[in-house]
Design a protein around this motif. Sequence first.
Motif, PDB file in Angstrom:
ATOM      1  N   ALA A 288      11.173  26.045 -52.879  1.00  0.00           N
ATOM      2  CA  ALA A 288      10.579  26.797 -51.770  1.00  0.00           C
ATOM      3  C   ALA A 288      11.634  27.132 -50.719  1.00  0.00           C
ATOM      4  O   ALA A 288      11.662  28.240 -50.171  1.00  0.00           O
ATOM      5  CB  ALA A 288       9.440  25.993 -51.146  1.00  0.00           C
ATOM      6  N   ALA A 289      12.531  26.178 -50.445  1.00  0.00           N
ATOM      7  CA  ALA A 289      13.592  26.409 -49.458  1.00  0.00           C
ATOM      8  C   ALA A 289      14.520  27.530 -49.913  1.00  0.00           C
ATOM      9  O   ALA A 289      14.942  28.378 -49.109  1.00  0.00           O
ATOM     10  CB  ALA A 289      14.383  25.127 -49.227  1.00  0.00           C
ATOM     11  N   GLU A 290      14.849  27.562 -51.204  1.00  0.00           N
ATOM     12  CA  GLU A 290      15.692  28.637 -51.731  1.00  0.00           C
ATOM     13  C   GLU A 290      15.018  29.998 -51.556  1.00  0.00           C
ATOM     14  O   GLU A 290      15.653  30.984 -51.151  1.00  0.00           O
ATOM     15  CB  GLU A 290      15.995  28.390 -53.211  1.00  0.00           C
ATOM     16  CG  GLU A 290      16.850  29.500 -53.825  1.00  0.00           C
ATOM     17  CD  GLU A 290      16.999  29.383 -55.336  1.00  0.00           C
ATOM     18  OE1 GLU A 290      17.475  30.368 -55.945  1.00  0.00           O
ATOM     19  OE2 GLU A 290      16.638  28.330 -55.902  1.00  0.00           O
ATOM     20  N   LEU A 291      13.730  30.047 -51.848  1.00  0.00           N
ATOM     21  CA  LEU A 291      12.980  31.297 -51.703  1.00  0.00           C
ATOM     22  C   LEU A 291      12.958  31.757 -50.246  1.00  0.00           C
ATOM     23  O   LEU A 291      13.174  32.942 -49.949  1.00  0.00           O
ATOM     24  CB  LEU A 291      11.553  31.103 -52.222  1.00  0.00           C
ATOM     25  CG  LEU A 291      11.428  30.929 -53.739  1.00  0.00           C
ATOM     26  CD1 LEU A 291      10.102  30.273 -54.097  1.00  0.00           C
ATOM     27  CD2 LEU A 291      11.582  32.263 -54.452  1.00  0.00           C
ATOM     28  N   THR A 329       2.466  20.621 -49.150  1.00  0.00           N
ATOM     29  CA  THR A 329       2.044  21.641 -48.188  1.00  0.00           C
ATOM     30  C   THR A 329       2.706  21.424 -46.837  1.00  0.00           C
ATOM     31  O   THR A 329       3.218  22.368 -46.222  1.00  0.00           O
ATOM     32  CB  THR A 329       0.515  21.621 -48.037  1.00  0.00           C
ATOM     33  OG1 THR A 329      -0.087  21.932 -49.300  1.00  0.00           O
ATOM     34  CG2 THR A 329       0.049  22.640 -47.002  1.00  0.00           C
ATOM     35  N   ALA A 330       2.717  20.184 -46.362  1.00  0.00           N
ATOM     36  CA  ALA A 330       3.308  19.882 -45.056  1.00  0.00           C
ATOM     37  C   ALA A 330       4.802  20.181 -45.050  1.00  0.00           C
ATOM     38  O   ALA A 330       5.333  20.750 -44.083  1.00  0.00           O
ATOM     39  CB  ALA A 330       3.051  18.421 -44.693  1.00  0.00           C
ATOM     40  N   ARG A 331       5.496  19.814 -46.116  1.00  0.00           N
ATOM     41  CA  ARG A 331       6.946  20.023 -46.164  1.00  0.00           C
ATOM     42  C   ARG A 331       7.299  21.507 -46.239  1.00  0.00           C
ATOM     43  O   ARG A 331       8.220  21.979 -45.563  1.00  0.00           O
ATOM     44  CB  ARG A 331       7.546  19.252 -47.344  1.00  0.00           C
ATOM     45  CG  ARG A 331       7.468  17.727 -47.196  1.00  0.00           C
ATOM     46  CD  ARG A 331       7.964  17.021 -48.440  1.00  0.00           C
ATOM     47  NE  ARG A 331       9.408  17.194 -48.628  1.00  0.00           N
ATOM     48  CZ  ARG A 331      10.070  16.716 -49.682  1.00  0.00           C
ATOM     49  NH1 ARG A 331       9.414  16.024 -50.629  1.00  0.00           N
ATOM     50  NH2 ARG A 331      11.372  16.916 -49.797  1.00  0.00           N
ATOM     51  N   LEU A 336       8.776  26.859 -43.546  1.00  0.00           N
ATOM     52  CA  LEU A 336       8.360  28.215 -43.173  1.00  0.00           C
ATOM     53  C   LEU A 336       8.354  28.379 -41.649  1.00  0.00           C
ATOM     54  O   LEU A 336       8.798  29.398 -41.121  1.00  0.00           O
ATOM     55  CB  LEU A 336       6.973  28.515 -43.752  1.00  0.00           C
ATOM     56  CG  LEU A 336       6.934  28.756 -45.263  1.00  0.00           C
ATOM     57  CD1 LEU A 336       5.505  28.637 -45.797  1.00  0.00           C
ATOM     58  CD2 LEU A 336       7.494  30.134 -45.601  1.00  0.00           C
ATOM     59  N   GLN A 337       7.850  27.375 -40.952  1.00  0.00           N
ATOM     60  CA  GLN A 337       7.824  27.432 -39.484  1.00  0.00           C
ATOM     61  C   GLN A 337       9.246  27.507 -38.922  1.00  0.00           C
ATOM     62  O   GLN A 337       9.518  28.280 -37.992  1.00  0.00           O
ATOM     63  CB  GLN A 337       7.084  26.216 -38.931  1.00  0.00           C
ATOM     64  CG  GLN A 337       5.583  26.257 -39.172  1.00  0.00           C
ATOM     65  CD  GLN A 337       4.916  24.918 -38.889  1.00  0.00           C
ATOM     66  OE1 GLN A 337       5.574  23.910 -38.693  1.00  0.00           O
ATOM     67  NE2 GLN A 337       3.590  24.916 -38.874  1.00  0.00           N
TER      68      GLN A 337
END
Length: 364
Positions: A288-291, A329-331, A336-337
């Motif tokens: 997710a971080a890469e995206l 979800t939290a991570r 994203l925030q």
Amino acid sequence: MTTVSAATADQPDRVSTRVSIALLGVRSDAPVRRTGGAGPSDDGHFVVDGDGAAIPLNPASPYVVTSQGRLTLEGADLGFDVSPVARPRFYDLATAEGVSYDRIAKLHGRNVLATTVVQTCVRYDESERCRFCAIQSSLDAGTTIAVKTPAMLAEVAEAAVRLDGVTHMVMTTGTSNGWDRGAKHLARCVRAVKAAVPSLEIQVQCEPPADLRAITDLYAAGARSIGIHVESMDDEVRRRWMPGKSRVSLDEYREAWREAVRVFGWNQVSTYLIVGMGEDESELVDAAAELIDMGVYPFVVPFRPLKGTLATDVDHVPAPHRAVLNRITARVAALLQAAGMRGEDQRAGCAACGACSVLKTAGA
């Protein structure tokens, strides 16, 4: 002294409750529901605190939606306003050829029109098929038609906007044998809908086309958001769950995402990441971080049993544990925030709607 608002203080509890009902469902009736199809689940559609939510209907769930529109657990009010989405008026109409509008496109969430423009997929043979997908089951059940023409979709979209206040539209497709993997028909459909309803924002969804010029063609047709869905960035998981689709390499996905961000813009590109297919939690969050670094919104959703899928009917895979979905979800929401990326800032589509994920409740 730092003060914390009540809304911020109870956010973890609200996220946890949304995770629970996403997995356990609710006891309620829902006039708008979806069964079978490409996923992500057999859901009823609700409005939860003003936002659309796709929630499984489960008569054994401990969560109840009361006639007063409140969510309760063992009789305790949990502080959520919940109401079923009303049956849209455009469902009562049909084309001149007698095809009912709801076989052409469906209402999703609160205000989204969704359609699968081609309801067949070249990968649907059991040895090739994505194990979470039942794209042809709704076709076999007669609740949809195989190919939606541009004229049909323009007619339905105009009625959905005029009668039911639909504000954006999602067009997805089964994968074709061609170099475009379905993008050419998507572009024709987008062009027709935009001609009929210029104000309607549209997201398109397809696999990475072999010729990336198709991405520019989709934007030129009038789409303003795009979903290029990988579901997992773990090659072992991809081979196990998506034997056909996994032959499209992750490098091809990365090339397509970068080109889509160049064409559509930062945070107008998204991809599904499915929790519950056996991927390591930290590796999923790293993906997710890469995206996010690429400008792509990782739309995190749980795997949920869907009738007609191999994962459900053959493998009997359960939904992920609530604690796992809660942590991920939290991570991802925190990432994203930090990037200033919100799903609701997308012009159209799944992330803009947010109904199938808990990320919006978590502030992303």
